[in-house]
Motif scaffolding. Structure first.
Motif: not given
Lengths: 387, 387
Positions: A1-2, A4, B18, B232-233, B236, B240
């Motif tokens: 994942x990108x 941050x 990540x 994971x999402x 993230x 964020x």
């Protein structure tokens, strides 16, 4: 994942006020500062921590503070005023640090309340550090009582205590919310302490401001003779140059450059070696002399300019050097000090040397032979500078 | 004399990366970060401090780290890797803090070297605090090993330890230089710890992002069933939102507003009362439930919306409340907790309540009767919400 990315800026600001008799009932300066800062908070308290030396020299001080806050009662004074020893011992023994934390805890000093320290640089450093880490940062006020703390350490952004026998091993970069320089505290200083702080003015003039250096030359006798007007201007100007440097450069010292450390690397070592018998300012004056002569021997400044620096240091009444600064067989303490300073900076040595009166440059290597020669020249004192 | 005004800004920035298997020899992420940061410094060292729980769950970890740095040898690994207990105890007993300071001192970790912590939030908080005050701030790297630290505490700017029995009595606001979130560490978490961190995602969604709240509803079962992609999402997105909040508001919390504390005031109290038997995330889920029902009872959100929150909390497998959160005769712990929170903020109480799913408002008073009623409703659990 990108990944941050986080990025933000934090604004820091504070004033350094100059006054006489800060706690005189009719002096509104402190009260109006306290009342105007963050007027929303419901209850604001103020805890005072005072250097024993200041209390001894100003017997009425504690009563004056109590009277002041009984008149100016929008801020609630913690009646138990902490009196602690002054000088380096207060940074060496963590019990004083703990004492401040205990008071913060016992009297419910929160992030909207204040911790005010009155004293020399060591007391301000230690109390500032305690305030900075309690509740992740209580507002701290500095009321410096010495020349050195009024013109230099007290107006900056550093706090700290010594640990593992290392100077400022623990500390933070964390500005005070305000500094109050009260000239009355200077009147009771010993001649040594009066003189000592002027070393920082020589330092900052030499690396930043030729005109101020000339002013110091013109006023050296007045300063040595305890002229108040000259002293007040010296403090104001030195504090100003110091503060300008902090904001123009790298306030929290993320890089290696530390021009304000001019003359300091050997001074730190000497203070430690003499167990702080030699005062910080006295050691700095010797450190400036050493780095000035080195600057001459290494071809950076003229013999005439170096001589002017030496003459000023002497006119102010400082010694030029110390036996422990000499490099002889079996005594290379200053070379050790150089290595320790390199470690402290982290890898690369960065020392400021003079390229003129009022300008410096950073160098990353010091020649041991030239250093030895510089120390010897100062030790002889007769023909100070190589022409 | 005219006062001197000091004003400057300091820029802070760091990345949260990540990855999977951070110490796999062919994973260049950490090495290239270390090499690119401040390439001027002559010697850079890295000291690792690791949570015992992580070492026990990942037996090969220490050997992997050593192998990694023997391949990627531009940064010098301190071979003595410190292993310390995880959980709140590491913040309660200052001996662990001292242990980290001693290692920093013994191995000559300076301001251009690194201290890296691998572990849960407590370990990261304590090690971050030690790094932050040693030499006035050594670069610290966080490698969070739990959901809670990867999506919330580990990606923020706070460090601290407990003192005088008070949570985070000592600490700093001081960002890490980088955070590395490695999904491999999550695979060995217990179901309780896997679930626990998701409470912070519910929180931040409720006050900031309705769409993310809907995503959590849609993925509640997948999350409860340990679906890696969903987790994971979640991490993230939660990280964020948390980071965006920090930079948009008041990164070092100079004001009183603390919207990210939604659901937390009662949670902190409950954790203490149960001696941390109730995990932080579990307590936060209960705190969110309480403040959500309060938001409904006080007319801020609809019963339907409140029910959606409660349902999500239950679907994720959390308990809704705890006997100690009830207000009965002789038990007003949460009212005490409210008062303590007010003191912690300094004078004025500021609590975030919901005005919708994805939006909050700050209130400065909490009605004890409504609070009691909200706790009772959750305690019954049958008819959760008043229609």
């Amino acid at each position: 994942m990108e990944h941050l990315h986080q990025s933000f800026t934090v604004q820091y600001h504070y004033n350094v006020f100059f006054t006489s008799s800060l706690f005189l009932p009719e002096n509104e300066l402190l009260d109006s500062f306290l009342v105007n800062l963050n007027p929303a908070a419901a209850v604001k308290k103020i805890l005072f921590v005072i250097d024993e030396g200041v209390v001894n020299a100003h017997k009425g001080l504690i009563a004056e503070i109590k009277a002041y806050f009984s008149k100016h009662n929008k801020t609630q004074l913690v009646q138990d005023i902490l009196v602690i020893p002054g000088g380096e011992q207060v940074k060496n023994d963590t019990k004083y640090f703990d004492q401040v934390l205990e008071a913060i805890n016992n009297y419910g000093i929160d992030r909207h309340s204040f911790v005010a320290a009155i004293g020399g640089g060591a007391v301000l450093d230690m109390v500032g550090y305690a305030a900075t880490v309690a509740h992740r940062g209580i507002k701290h006020i500095r009321i410096p009582s010495t020349v050195l703390s009024q013109n230099d350490s007290g107006v900056g952004v550093k706090n700290g205590i010594n640990y593992f026998n290392k100077k400022n091993f623990l500390g933070t970069f964390s500005p005070p919310v305000a500094v109050f320089n009260d000239e009355v505290f200077l009147s009771t200083l010993s001649d040594r302490d009066w003189r000592s702080g002027i070393a920082e003015a020589i330092k900052v003039a030499l690396i930043k401001d030729a005109e101020f250096f000339e002013w110091l030359e013109a006023n050296a006798t007045a300063l040595a003779n305890r002229d108040t007007t000259a002293m007040n201007y010296q403090i104001w100007k030195c504090a100003k140059l110091h503060m300008e440097h902090i904001r123009s450069a790298d306030p929290f010292e993320n890089g290696s450059a530390r021009p304000l450390d001019f003359g300091h690397w050997s001074a730190h070592k000497l203070e430690y070696l003499t167990n702080f018998e030699v005062r910080h300012g006295e050691a700095v004056a010797m450190g400036i002399a050493l780095d000035t002569v080195y600057s001459n021997l290494s071809g950076r400044i003229s013999a005439e300019d170096a001589q002017r620096v030496i003459t000023l240091i002497q006119q102010l009444g400082f010694e030029l050097t110390h036996p422990l600064l000499q490099v002889t067989e079996g005594n290379s303490h200053i070379l050790d000090g150089l290595e320790e300073f390199r470690e402290h900076l982290g890898g690369q040595l960065t020392i400021t040397l003079l390229t003129g009166l009022g300008s410096g440059e950073e160098v990353h290597e010091i020649d041991a032979d030239i250093l030895k020669q510089a120390a010897e020249i100062l030790n002889k004192q007769t023909t100070v500078i190589q022409h």
